[in-house]
Structure formats: C-alpha cells, structure tokens
Design an enzyme around this catalytic site. Structure first.
Site, PDB file in Angstrom:
ATOM      1  CE  LYS A 494      -0.123  -0.336   4.962  1.00 14.37           C
ATOM      2  NZ  LYS A 494      -0.729  -0.951   6.110  1.00 14.37           N
ATOM      3  CE1 TYR A 718      12.534  32.233   2.045  1.00 15.70           C
ATOM      4  CE2 TYR A 718      12.570  29.840   2.251  1.00 15.70           C
ATOM      5  CZ  TYR A 718      12.394  30.974   1.479  1.00 15.70           C
ATOM      6  OH  TYR A 718      12.107  30.860   0.163  1.00 15.70           O
TER       7      TYR A 718
END
Ligand SMILES: *Cc1c(COP(=O)(O)O)cnc(C)c1O
Length: 825
Positions: A494, A718
């Site tokens: 999955k 940043y």
C-alpha cells in the site's frame, strides 16, 4: 537455465545409476533446470524437483509439462499417466542427483580447475583471475556468485570441450558441506582467499572452519593462500598439495616486500624466491582489494605468466560490480546497464535478467564485439545468435567491427542494425527509436557504452530514491525463515509500496512466490494489475464507488460492515458473477474497521450457502504489536479473532485463511502466524527493536548545488535562523520539504551523510533546497552526492530526530523524486 554439454536422457539416467526409462532414448538434454521461472528451452531441459522449506519443485511439474518440458528428476510419486510424453527419473534426493550429474560431467575433463574458497573475496578473485587470464586461456567460470550446493553444480555443468581452464567458487555455511562441493569441483588448483570470524558461518572456532574449507583441496596439486597466517600453514600440512603461499614473511613462495598506498592506487612490490622484485600498481587502495590482488598475482606466478604481463594486467584491473542496474529511460523504456564487461558467460546472465524483468515487453540488446578467446570468431558469434534467439530478443544493435562483419549471422533476430563504432551509433541516435521497451546495454569497456546509457537515461532533478530490489528479496527470505512451514505471506504494498514503488516491489515478491498482496485502495490494485501482477490482491479500504474497479481487475475487497457486505453482494449479482473472493475483517481492539465479534453469528448466517461471495480469509489488525507493555492486549486481540473465527468456521462450513500478524508480530509472536502473515515494513528493511538482519532497501540521495564560505555571525536561510558560530562552509542541497524532507529537520536537528561524515542542517529547510554545515568536513565538492537516509543514516534515525516513525518518512517522499531500481529482485 544453464546450458552446457548435450547428453541423451539415457546417458543422464546412467550417470545417476538408473535404468533407462522405456521410450526415453531420444531425448537430448543440455539444460539443468531447477527453477521453473527460468525456463527457456523446454525440450532440452531436465527439471530437478528440488525440495526446500519454502518450495517444493514437484508442485511445478504440471505447469512445466504444459510448457513443453518432458524430462524430470523426482523424489515424490507422480501421477505419470497425466504426463504421457514425460520421462521421470526417480531418485531419493533430487539435489544430490543434480550434484552427481555435475560431478560426472566434471570428470570428463582433464583441464585445470581452480577452486576458490574463503570468507570474503571469492567472487572478486574469480572475476579478476578471469580478467587477468582471459588473454591466455579459454575460461569457464561460475556465473555471478554461484557457490552453493545448488550454484556449484550449475556452474560446473557449463564446462565444455572448448575450455582449457575452469574457475569455480565454493561457499559453505555449515560443517559437512565442503566435501560435497569438492566432489563436484575437484579443483587441481586451490585458492583460499582468507579466513574471517567463525561465528557468521555456523562454526565453533576458526580452526574448525578452516579445516572444513580446506577439504575443497583434497585432490589439488597446489594450494594458494596467505602464508603469514599461522593457522593456515598448520591446517594445510596434511594435504599432499604444494603450498604456494604469499605474505610478508621470508618463507613465502611469493614474498611481499612492501605496500605503498597512494591517493588512487597502490604500489606493491613482490618477489619470488629466485626472482627479481616485481613492482605492481593496482588501481585500488582498500585493504581487501590489496589482499585479493596478491592472491591473483600468486596464482599468475604459479601458472608461469610472465612478470611483464602480470604488471600490465594488474594495472588494468576493473572493479567487480556484480549488481545489475536498471534505470528509467526515455519514452517509458527501462535501461539495463551492464556496460562493464562483455563475454559469453556474463551475456547469458544479463539476457536471463532481461527476460525476467521484461515479462513479455519488447526487448532490445545493444551489444559490442566480444573479445575472443582463441580465434574462432564464427563459433563465438553463432553462440551469441543462439542466445539472443533463446531469450527472445526482438532487436539487436551490434556495435564494433566484428559484430558488423558477422551481421549476416543475425538475420534470425527480428530487427537488426550494425555500427562500426560507438561514435557511429551515437551520430545517428534518435530518441524516438526507443519506445516502451527494455534495453540491455552490454559492451566491453573500451567501447565506452556509458555514453549510450547516458543518452537513453531519463534526465531529471538530481534527488533520487534508490531501491535495492535484491534487499527486498533477501528481506522476504529472511522473514520467511522466521515462519513455520506452510505459513503464507501477504506482502503489503500500500501507499506506493511504502514509498518504494508498488509495482516494482510487487514484481519482486510475486517472483519470489509471496501468496498475496495487500493495498489500501482499489486504484492501487488496478495499478498492479496494469503492471502485469497476477497474484491475489486484497484491498483494505473498500468503497462502493470502486466496486467496478474491484471486479474488473479481479481484486479482493476487505468487507468490514453489513452495509458494505450487502452492497458488494448486490454488485456481484448485477455483474453476473458468483462466489467472488472477499475478506472479512474483525474488530479486536484497533477500533478502525471491522465487524464486532458479537456480529459473528449473524454474519455466519448470512455467509452460509451464499452464492455471491466466498470468504478467502478472516483477519484482524494489531494495534500495538511492537510494544512490549501492551503484549497482553495483543494476545487478547488474537483471542478475540480466534473466537470470531470459531463461530464463522463452524457455521459457514468451509475453510478460509486466518491472519493477524504484521511485521513486529511476526518477529515477536510466532504463535500469531496462523495461516498467513501480513508483511509490511520488514520487507522494506525495518525490523524495529527486533534484531533481525534485514537489509536497507531505500537510499535517498541528492547532490550539492553550491558551496559557499560565510563569516562568523552571518545567517543562513529564511528568518535568519541558522547563525554561523564561526567562519563556516555551507553546502546547498537539491532537496527540500516538497521532496519529503521535513521542515522539522531544520536548524541542526537533521544530519546528512557527506564524504563519509555526518553534516548538520543549518537554518530552515526550504521548499526545494536545504543547507548543511560542512565546515569540518574536508574534500567536499559541488556536485558531490549526499545521502539523506540509507545504510549510513538509517531512516529510523531520521524518524527519531523528529519524533515520528519510519513509515511516515518513507511514504512521504514525494512523487517528483525519481525512483531508481537496481539489483535483480
Ligand atoms: C499496513 C498494514 C500491515 C503491515 O504492517 P507492518 O507493520 O508494516 O508490517 C498489516 N496489516 C494491515 C491491515 C495494514 O494496514
């Protein structure tokens, strides 16, 4: 799969001490088949029905007969009337019979046979001896590292009258095995590469292990090994062979005078007792390579190869890369890059790999001239043509003067073209000539086929997730060894195979005979079917709007409520189907999906004599199988499932599979294995706290786009979070949170592997880039590879740094990160 000499089937029977079965005289055998998946030439194969803990060869007889196989060696009774054209040779032990056939075959030849054993380096020494001796001898050698009780007979079977030297590896894992290998290989020249720690191989101490290994040399004329090792000299004494040793001490036949390790090469000076010193340069610097090169040098000196030839051979030694790599290519092609060697033996191995991977897709082979051993080019190219035909190659692109000269030979390949050189080929290269096919690129070094691979490869963003398919296969095997006999495996693929690629992983586990696949959504199952996966698939999150997809693609839903059950039944009815396979999930404590245990009587009443659906399995999911504190809860979940199963079984009146164990339960609670286990994270190499030797499957790699120097006090990224505490060197990586590298790894929390060391992230992780501090790591250059996770930085470690689990990291690697697969699965 390994084609050797031809024998009539009655000769084969004779080799096994059996009467010739009636009417069997006509059959000719050239292939010993032990793996039904590797069938290539049915008419001339003799299938040995081997019996192992996981697989029983007898179960494949019907399938092989249907495909045209007519000759079988069996131990179990077979319904022979069902196979009117087949010949069965009955033996007690098919593996032993295979070994017996190989030993008899070996005895036909008087050529020198080199037998190599030792703890490490067997394959490298074998391949290097091949590289070094190939100009002088026509050599047959073990394919890949075929050195086991099964691999050795298949290797020896390849010996033929054209050869004048054989080189085989012998590997053992427990006492008693070497005698059997000795009987098959019967080396005349014995090589012991080294002797490592005993514990890894089921021996009590080094002396016992050495004694076992030396048994390979019973009939050898000479033994070549390190003479400085006190145990070896002692152990060899009882053997009649000459001990032609190498080492630093003066008593050795080949004395090592000095070893000088330089930047990129090593200079070794050696001397034979009566000779002048010889100075060798090898293009390697690691200890293992130096040891292997000394072993090879000693063999060459024993064989009387002139020092000048040894010197030039050593200088040109190539690294041994036994793994085959395949890459996503242009126009949906898959490129198999095997451009490091070209000889018949490795061509056979590569073609077999191509055939296995391509599964019916179109196959193109780009092949260079193959260096000849002894001049008979025509015979060599005849054999190549035969191989190309045998493996169903659709297109051949031959490169080199000799290929071109033999062009007429290859008319049997549906499409052919020839070029005198790699340059000539590249001049006319056009990407549109390749579409949706498998391309094997195989050439001798000097043809520089990496330039071709470069053209065929898809160019992308340089962050890749490398998936080692051999590790997946190995992990499946390792886990299977933990299972009781007969327990089935559902491999969970999955979430895009836990991020590693559902179809690729599914293909590997299907090939290695997993019984079931598990996916989360119907769409994922559809993808598997489209990729040619044929084994049963269970879908966990069944939804009404995906019913069509389920039944169109033969996917089996998990039904976890009465509403879902009735709706699905109605769908099956409307679709005109009957007895559609489904799975019933029981709620035992996870409180996610599932019928309550108290629903069982009503459910059983509904399932009994139900024409529309048929229950394949009843299962539940554990909430805390990895957590020791919750063990009694786990066992309670198991008991609830057993209670539910008891009711269903007694009332529905037919059997079904029962399963509850995920990876950690498989490893921690053998009694929970039931009929099947659902293997997820373990397949991908993660075993939690349990110490099972699983292999790393996924490696996330990126590269450095820029390196800059900043002053103390300057800031990075940043919001100026990363402050340089000293004058620093900063490298920018081509990966960010959009690739799945979490922002939580910023500001020193995460570390990556650069040039053999860990470097911390500095400042905030950006969307597509991340900066790291490499101030204290010398020698890093722009463009260098950086490992985000993999063997040196386990994904568990990354998960720990940010307080999550490996599952989240693995499934979070974004789709824009290219997946590169290698290994053979
Ligand atoms: C994902 C999943 C598994 C596999 O669990 P692992 O811990 O990865 O082995 C098994 N069963 C169900 C129902 C699952 O959803």
């Amino acid at each position: 799969m390994v084609a050797g000499q031809q024998y009539a089937i009655n000769e084969m029977a004779g080799l096994l001490g059996l009467q010739t079965p009636a009417g069997a005289a006509a059959g000719i055998i050239d292939t010993l088949l032990t793996d039904s998946r590797k069938l290539v030439s049915p008419a001339t194969s003799l299938f040995f029905a081997l019996e192992g803990p996981q697989r029983n060869g007898h179960l494949f007889i019907a399938e092989l007969y249907k495909k045209g196989v007519r000759h079988f060696v069996v131990a179990q009774p077979v319904d022979e009337a069902a196979y009117p054209e087949a010949v069965f040779l009955h033996v007690n032990d098919p593996l032993k019979a295979l070994q017996q056939v190989a030993a008899a075959h070996r005895n036909h030849y008087a050529m020198d046979v080199i037998g190599i054993t030792g703890s490490n380096g067997k394959t490298v020494v074998k391949e290097w001896l091949y590289q070094l001796l190939q100009p002088y001898k026509n050599i047959v050698r073990s394919p890949k590292s075929f050195n086991s009780q099964l691999g050795v007979p298949l290797s020896v079977w390849q010996m033929s009258a054209e050869n004048n030297l054989a080189i085989f590896e012998a590997g053992i894992s427990r006492p008693g095995e070497m005698e059997k290998l000795e009987a098959i290989i019967a080396p005349t020249i014995g090589i012991l590469t080294n002797i490592g720690p005993a514990h890894s191989e089921g021996f009590t101490d080094d002396a016992e292990k050495l004694a076992e290994k030396l048994k390979l040399f019973k009939q050898a004329k000479v033994i070549i090994a390190n003479g400085d090792h006190p145990l070896i000299g002692e152990g060899i004494k009882p053997y009649p062979a000459v001990f032609f040793s190498w080492g630093k001490q003066a008593h050795n036949a080949v004395q090592v005078l000095d070893i000088l390790v330089k930047e990129e090469e090593t200079v070794i000076r050696v001397k034979q007792r009566e000779g002048d010193p010889i100075e060798l340069i090898i293009p390697f610097t690691d200890q293992a390579s130096i040891e292997n090169a000394l072993t090879c040098t000693t063999v060459l000196l024993w064989l009387g190869i002139a020092p000048a030839s040894i010197i030039s051979g050593m200088k040109g030694l190539q690294p041994v890369n036994m793994r085959m790599e395949f890459k996503q290519g242009i126009n949906n092609c898959i490129v198999i890059n095997d451009s490091y060697s070209a000889d018949l033996n490795s061509l056979t191995v590569a073609l077999e790999f191509l055939q296995q991977q391509a599964r019916g897709k179109r196959k193109t082979v780009i092949l260079s001239d193959i260096p000849e051993n002894k001049g008979d080019a025509l015979q060599l190219y005849h054999t190549i043509r035969e191989l190309l035909q045998r493996y169903g190659v659709n297109r051949l692109i031959g490169i080199g003067e000799k290929m071109q000269a033999q062009a007429d030979l290859f008319t049997a390949v549906p499409e052919c073209s020839f070029y005198v050189s790699t340059d000539a080929f590249l001049e006319q290269f056009h990407s549109t000539q390749y579409l949706d096919e498998y391309i094997l690129v195989k050439g001798a070094r000097k043809f520089g086929f990496e330039r071709i691979v470069n053209q065929l490869e898809q160019k992308v963003h340089e962050t890749v997730l490398e998936i080692n398919l051999d590790a997946v296969a190995q992990n499946l095997k390792t886990i299977q060894q933990q299972l009781k006999p007969g327990v089935k495996v559902m491999a969970m693929v999955k979430a895009f195979g836990y991020g590693s690629g559902a179809a690729e992983i599914a293909n590997v586990v299907q090939f290695h005979k997993a019984d079931y696949l598990g996916v989360a959504y119907a769409d994922e199952g559809v993808e598997l079917r489209k990729a040619g996966i044929s084994i049963p698939v269970m879908v966990l999150n069944t939804e009404a709007n995906a019913f069509d997809a389920l039944t169109d693609y033969n996917l089996e839903p998990d039904l976890f409520s009465f509403e879902l059950l009735q709706a699905f039944e109605q769908h099956v009815k409307n679709a005109g189907l009957k007895h559609y396979p489904v799975h019933i999930e029981v709620e035992t404590g996870m409180n996610r999906t599932g019928f309550a245990v108290s629903d069982m009587a009503a459910l059983a009443g509904h399932l009994k004599d139900n024409e529309w659906i048929r229950v394949q399995s009843v299962f539940s999911h554990l909430a805390a199988s990895e957590d020791q504190v919750e063990d009694s809860f786990t066992l309670h979940q198991y008991e609830l499932l057993m209670e539910a199963v008891g009711v269903l079984e007694s009332m529905t009146g037919y059997p079904f599979l029962k399963h509850i164990a995920n990876t950690s339960a498989i490893l921690r609670f053998p009694q929970l294995q039931l009929d099947m286990v659902r293997l997820g994270i373990g397949l991908y190499g993660i075993s939690g706290k349990e110490r099972v030797p699983l292999q790393t499957v996924a490696t996330l790699k990126t590269t450095i786009s820029q390196i800059k120097k900043i002053k103390k006090g300057e800031t990075v990224s940043y919001n100026r979070r990363g402050v340089a505490k000293e004058d620093s060197v900063i490298a920018t990586l081509r990966i960010g949170y959009a690739d799945g590298y979490s922002r939580r790894l910023g500001n020193g929390v995460g570390k990556v592997w650069v040039n053999g060391q860990l470097a911390p992230v500095i400042g905030t992780v950006c969307m597509d880039m991340t900066m790291i501090d490499i101030t204290h790591i010398p020698g890093v250059k722009e463009g260098d590879d950086v490992i985000i996770f993999g063997a040196p930085v386990p994904v568990q470690q990354l998960a720990e740094w940010i307080g999550t689990i490996p599952y989240e990291i693995m499934t979070g690697i974004s789709q824009r990160v290219k997946r590169v697969y290698y290994g053979e699965g």
